[in-house]
Write a protein that holds these residues in place. Structure first.
Motif, PDB file in Angstrom:
ATOM      1  N   ALA A 304      -1.667  32.739  -4.109  1.00 41.33           N
ATOM      2  CA  ALA A 304      -0.629  32.016  -3.359  1.00 41.33           C
ATOM      3  C   ALA A 304      -0.879  30.527  -3.515  1.00 41.33           C
ATOM      4  O   ALA A 304      -1.448  29.873  -2.629  1.00 41.33           O
ATOM      5  CB  ALA A 304      -0.645  32.421  -1.891  1.00 41.33           C
ATOM      6  N   ILE A 305      -0.493  29.989  -4.655  1.00 43.54           N
ATOM      7  CA  ILE A 305      -0.762  28.585  -4.974  1.00 43.54           C
ATOM      8  C   ILE A 305       0.009  27.695  -3.999  1.00 43.54           C
ATOM      9  O   ILE A 305       1.233  27.781  -3.877  1.00 43.54           O
ATOM     10  CB  ILE A 305      -0.357  28.272  -6.423  1.00 43.54           C
ATOM     11  CG1 ILE A 305      -1.150  29.167  -7.381  1.00 43.54           C
ATOM     12  CG2 ILE A 305      -0.589  26.806  -6.742  1.00 43.54           C
ATOM     13  CD1 ILE A 305      -0.707  29.039  -8.817  1.00 43.54           C
ATOM     14  N   GLY A 306      -0.731  26.842  -3.314  1.00 44.09           N
ATOM     15  CA  GLY A 306      -0.112  25.900  -2.385  1.00 44.09           C
ATOM     16  C   GLY A 306       0.297  26.496  -1.063  1.00 44.09           C
ATOM     17  O   GLY A 306       0.895  25.789  -0.234  1.00 44.09           O
ATOM     18  N   ARG A 333       0.905  32.503   4.032  1.00 43.69           N
ATOM     19  CA  ARG A 333       2.277  32.339   4.472  1.00 43.69           C
ATOM     20  C   ARG A 333       3.214  32.368   3.256  1.00 43.69           C
ATOM     21  O   ARG A 333       3.030  31.605   2.311  1.00 43.69           O
ATOM     22  CB  ARG A 333       2.446  31.030   5.231  1.00 43.69           C
ATOM     23  CG  ARG A 333       3.821  30.891   5.896  1.00 43.69           C
ATOM     24  CD  ARG A 333       3.953  29.535   6.575  1.00 43.69           C
ATOM     25  NE  ARG A 333       2.889  29.321   7.541  1.00 43.69           N
ATOM     26  CZ  ARG A 333       2.898  29.808   8.792  1.00 43.69           C
ATOM     27  NH1 ARG A 333       3.923  30.548   9.196  1.00 43.69           N
ATOM     28  NH2 ARG A 333       1.887  29.553   9.610  1.00 43.69           N
ATOM     29  N   PHE A 334       4.202  33.237   3.295  1.00 45.59           N
ATOM     30  CA  PHE A 334       5.192  33.367   2.230  1.00 45.59           C
ATOM     31  C   PHE A 334       6.588  33.386   2.848  1.00 45.59           C
ATOM     32  O   PHE A 334       6.758  33.783   4.013  1.00 45.59           O
ATOM     33  CB  PHE A 334       4.972  34.675   1.453  1.00 45.59           C
ATOM     34  CG  PHE A 334       4.175  34.520   0.194  1.00 45.59           C
ATOM     35  CD1 PHE A 334       4.794  34.543  -1.052  1.00 45.59           C
ATOM     36  CD2 PHE A 334       2.799  34.346   0.255  1.00 45.59           C
ATOM     37  CE1 PHE A 334       4.047  34.396  -2.195  1.00 45.59           C
ATOM     38  CE2 PHE A 334       2.055  34.204  -0.885  1.00 45.59           C
ATOM     39  CZ  PHE A 334       2.676  34.229  -2.135  1.00 45.59           C
ATOM     40  N   ALA A 335       7.558  32.992   2.078  1.00 49.34           N
ATOM     41  CA  ALA A 335       8.960  33.129   2.484  1.00 49.34           C
ATOM     42  C   ALA A 335       9.465  34.485   2.045  1.00 49.34           C
ATOM     43  O   ALA A 335       8.980  35.059   1.059  1.00 49.34           O
ATOM     44  CB  ALA A 335       9.810  32.013   1.876  1.00 49.34           C
ATOM     45  N   ILE A 340       5.618  37.754  -6.035  1.00 49.49           N
ATOM     46  CA  ILE A 340       4.167  37.915  -5.925  1.00 49.49           C
ATOM     47  C   ILE A 340       3.625  38.330  -7.289  1.00 49.49           C
ATOM     48  O   ILE A 340       4.140  39.280  -7.909  1.00 49.49           O
ATOM     49  CB  ILE A 340       3.813  38.964  -4.854  1.00 49.49           C
ATOM     50  CG1 ILE A 340       4.316  38.502  -3.489  1.00 49.49           C
ATOM     51  CG2 ILE A 340       2.307  39.204  -4.830  1.00 49.49           C
ATOM     52  CD1 ILE A 340       4.119  39.537  -2.401  1.00 49.49           C
ATOM     53  N   ARG A 341       2.598  37.643  -7.735  1.00 50.28           N
ATOM     54  CA  ARG A 341       1.971  37.915  -9.030  1.00 50.28           C
ATOM     55  C   ARG A 341       0.497  38.251  -8.820  1.00 50.28           C
ATOM     56  O   ARG A 341      -0.139  37.733  -7.892  1.00 50.28           O
ATOM     57  CB  ARG A 341       2.114  36.717  -9.971  1.00 50.28           C
ATOM     58  CG  ARG A 341       3.560  36.450 -10.395  1.00 50.28           C
ATOM     59  CD  ARG A 341       3.642  35.246 -11.322  1.00 50.28           C
ATOM     60  NE  ARG A 341       4.964  35.085 -11.898  1.00 50.28           N
ATOM     61  CZ  ARG A 341       5.980  34.467 -11.290  1.00 50.28           C
ATOM     62  NH1 ARG A 341       5.804  33.941 -10.077  1.00 50.28           N
ATOM     63  NH2 ARG A 341       7.163  34.365 -11.871  1.00 50.28           N
ATOM     64  N   PRO A 342      -0.070  39.068  -9.709  1.00 51.47           N
ATOM     65  CA  PRO A 342      -1.483  39.442  -9.555  1.00 51.47           C
ATOM     66  C   PRO A 342      -2.400  38.287  -9.927  1.00 51.47           C
ATOM     67  O   PRO A 342      -2.017  37.365 -10.642  1.00 51.47           O
ATOM     68  CB  PRO A 342      -1.643  40.619 -10.520  1.00 51.47           C
ATOM     69  CG  PRO A 342      -0.601  40.388 -11.563  1.00 51.47           C
ATOM     70  CD  PRO A 342       0.567  39.748 -10.851  1.00 51.47           C
ATOM     71  N   THR A 343      -3.628  38.351  -9.434  1.00 51.06           N
ATOM     72  CA  THR A 343      -4.609  37.297  -9.725  1.00 51.06           C
ATOM     73  C   THR A 343      -5.386  37.561 -11.000  1.00 51.06           C
ATOM     74  O   THR A 343      -6.165  36.699 -11.431  1.00 51.06           O
ATOM     75  CB  THR A 343      -5.597  37.171  -8.556  1.00 51.06           C
ATOM     76  OG1 THR A 343      -6.190  38.457  -8.307  1.00 51.06           O
ATOM     77  CG2 THR A 343      -4.890  36.700  -7.302  1.00 51.06           C
ATOM     78  N   ALA A 344      -5.200  38.727 -11.601  1.00 47.28           N
ATOM     79  CA  ALA A 344      -5.875  39.053 -12.865  1.00 47.28           C
ATOM     80  C   ALA A 344      -5.151  40.239 -13.488  1.00 47.28           C
ATOM     81  O   ALA A 344      -4.496  41.023 -12.778  1.00 47.28           O
ATOM     82  CB  ALA A 344      -7.343  39.381 -12.639  1.00 47.28           C
ATOM     83  N   PRO A 345      -5.229  40.384 -14.801  1.00 44.11           N
ATOM     84  CA  PRO A 345      -4.587  41.548 -15.429  1.00 44.11           C
ATOM     85  C   PRO A 345      -5.316  42.836 -15.049  1.00 44.11           C
ATOM     86  O   PRO A 345      -6.505  42.832 -14.719  1.00 44.11           O
ATOM     87  CB  PRO A 345      -4.716  41.249 -16.920  1.00 44.11           C
ATOM     88  CG  PRO A 345      -5.898  40.343 -17.028  1.00 44.11           C
ATOM     89  CD  PRO A 345      -5.891  39.514 -15.784  1.00 44.11           C
ATOM     90  N   GLY A 346      -4.584  43.919 -15.086  1.00 44.49           N
ATOM     91  CA  GLY A 346      -5.204  45.194 -14.756  1.00 44.49           C
ATOM     92  C   GLY A 346      -4.191  46.326 -14.773  1.00 44.49           C
ATOM     93  O   GLY A 346      -3.061  46.174 -15.252  1.00 44.49           O
ATOM     94  N   LYS A 347      -4.589  47.446 -14.235  1.00 43.11           N
ATOM     95  CA  LYS A 347      -3.763  48.648 -14.216  1.00 43.11           C
ATOM     96  C   LYS A 347      -3.404  48.995 -12.777  1.00 43.11           C
ATOM     97  O   LYS A 347      -4.269  49.012 -11.892  1.00 43.11           O
ATOM     98  CB  LYS A 347      -4.509  49.814 -14.866  1.00 43.11           C
ATOM     99  CG  LYS A 347      -3.696  51.099 -14.943  1.00 43.11           C
ATOM    100  CD  LYS A 347      -4.488  52.195 -15.642  1.00 43.11           C
ATOM    101  CE  LYS A 347      -3.664  53.473 -15.749  1.00 43.11           C
ATOM    102  NZ  LYS A 347      -4.421  54.559 -16.429  1.00 43.11           N
ATOM    103  N   VAL A 348      -2.117  49.260 -12.548  1.00 40.54           N
ATOM    104  CA  VAL A 348      -1.633  49.620 -11.220  1.00 40.54           C
ATOM    105  C   VAL A 348      -2.090  51.043 -10.906  1.00 40.54           C
ATOM    106  O   VAL A 348      -1.764  51.987 -11.639  1.00 40.54           O
ATOM    107  CB  VAL A 348      -0.110  49.500 -11.138  1.00 40.54           C
ATOM    108  CG1 VAL A 348       0.376  49.928  -9.751  1.00 40.54           C
ATOM    109  CG2 VAL A 348       0.340  48.072 -11.451  1.00 40.54           C
TER     110      VAL A 348
END
Length: 435
Positions: A304-306, A333-335, A340-348
């Motif tokens: 959540a940058i910023g 806090r988000f609107a 939403i994006r993941p913080t690292a690549p991976g498998k769901v």
């Protein structure tokens, strides 16, 4: 007027000379005039002078001929000496030209060998530079990307080696022919101020020194990159070791361990230290790329940058029950509807409604580490999908046990929840090494 009177008036008159010639009964006389006497005298003088000259010539002719022949012999000898000196001069010039040509050919061969050596290194050295740049070793004074920052964190900067400098050596010079023949005032050899061979030797020396300078700069660059790569790999390993992340075998090879080897020591076939330096750089970059790849696969970035942190990790008062409870993640806090994006690549591994998480996505990043993203209003991925850092996995919302729109971000290691801030702080230290 009588003859006597005439003589008294004009003076005595000279008598004329008369030449009388008698032949038999005939008598002839010739009056000799003064001009005739003068003419006869002149003829007599000319005859005498001619006779004397002819006599002198006949007497001195042999001496004159001998002197002339001796002078011609001396002139011929002088010309022969001059011709011999000129031939010697030509021989010296020709010999010097041959030596200069041989010198130039030898220098050209050496330069060609150096050029071939540099050319053969260029491809490998260029690829290593590209790998070093991709690993972040050639970027300097670069600010930390925003995805590594957490709220109220200060910026940090990377101080790494600069890129290799390009060297362009231009050599130019005019070639003026040296004077090949001396002037007529001397027969001695007059050396030229600077021959073509001397100029070529000087220029080739400059080129050789320039190439050596380029090689030394490349060698220093390779050594510096090797040190930087080793330091960067060590720094990444220190961070990963704090989280007890198992490193790949390529990054943990110890020269003291491994298979049993041995044998007598024999000098290497090639004494090219530059190739050895390239091999060391290759090994260091391989190690760096391995640990860097491991670090990039882990959640060291900010989800959540910023964004403001509304609830940190740890014990807190439960908003629904009002008693102390463990908050296993960090709330941002988000609107509503924000991506939403993941913080690292991976498998769901999980994508759907999960109890108090509401709509939740869980991503496995390997090495026993996974991340969870809860309370989303909509899920955009399915279990089994492989996602990257730039992929959108869902939209922010307030589902499950939530009092308002926000993102619940959670990091788990071997199934146990850990404080995500530890990973975010580690990401600050790794920001200069990973993308």
């Amino acid at each position: 007027m009588t003859h006597a009177q005439h003589n008294r008036v004009f003076g005595k008159r000279s008598q004329e000379h008369i030449l009388i010639l008698a032949s038999g009964d005939k008598v002839r006389h010739v009056t000799i005039k003064p001009w005739m006497a003068a003419l006869g005298f002149c003829f007599s003088c000319v005859f005498v002078i001619g006779y004397l000259l002819a006599t002198s010539y006949l007497v001195l002719r042999d001496d004159l001929i001998g002197a002339t022949m001796a002078r011609q012999a001396r002139m011929q000898h002088d010309y022969e000496d001059r011709i011999a000196a000129l031939r010697a001069q030509v021989d010296r010039v020709t010999s010097r030209q041959l030596l200069d040509q041989q010198l130039v050919e030898d220098k050209v061969d050496k330069l060609m060998q150096q050029q071939m050596a540099l050319t053969s290194r260029h491809g490998r050295f260029g690829s290593l530079l590209d790998r070093a740049e991709n690993s972040g070793l050639t970027r300097k004074d670069e600010t930390i990307p925003a995805q590594y920052l957490v709220p109220e964190a200060k910026d940090k900067r990377a101080s790494l080696s600069a890129g290799a400098r390009a060297i362009d050596k231009l050599l130019a010079g005019g070639d003026e022919p040296a004077e090949a023949t001396p002037d007529n005032s001397t027969l001695a050899y007059v050396p030229a101020p600077e021959t073509v061979g001397d100029r070529a030797d000087r220029l080739f020396s400059k080129v050789t020194l320039s190439l050596k300078g380029v090689e030394e700069e490349q060698r220093a660059r390779v050594e510096q990159l090797t040190v930087d790569a080793g330091d960067a790999a060590s720094n990444i390993e220190k961070v990963l070791s704090r989280f007890k992340i198992a490193l790949p075998e390529q990054a943990t090879v110890n020269p003291d361990d491994g298979d049993a080897v041995g044998g007598p020591y024999v000098e290497p076939e090639s004494g090219d230290n530059f190739n050895s330096s390239l091999a060391q750089l290759d090994t260091a970059l391989t190690r760096l790329e391995t640990v860097r790849s491991t670090a990039e696969s882990l959640p060291f970035r900010n989800p959540a940058i910023g964004k403001e942190i509304t609830s940190p990790f740890g014990n807190r008062r439960d908003p629904f029950l009002g008693r102390l409870a463990l908050h296993s993640g960090v709330d941002f806090r988000f609107a509503a509807g924000e991506k939403i994006r993941p913080t690292a690549p991976g498998k769901v591994v999980n994508a759907g409604w999960t109890g108090g998480y509401g709509n939740m996505v869980e991503i496995d990043h390997g090495n026993g580490i996974s991340t969870r993203y809860g309370h989303m209003s909509q899920i955009l991925v399915r279990a089994g999908d492989t996602v990257g850092r730039s992929d959108v996995i869902g939209l922010a919302g307030s589902t499950g046990r939530s009092t308002g729109t926000h993102l619940h971000y959670e990091v788990r290691q071997n199934g146990r929840a850990v404080d995500p801030v530890y990973f975010l702080n580690a990401g600050l230290k790794l920001a200069t090494y990973i993308k």
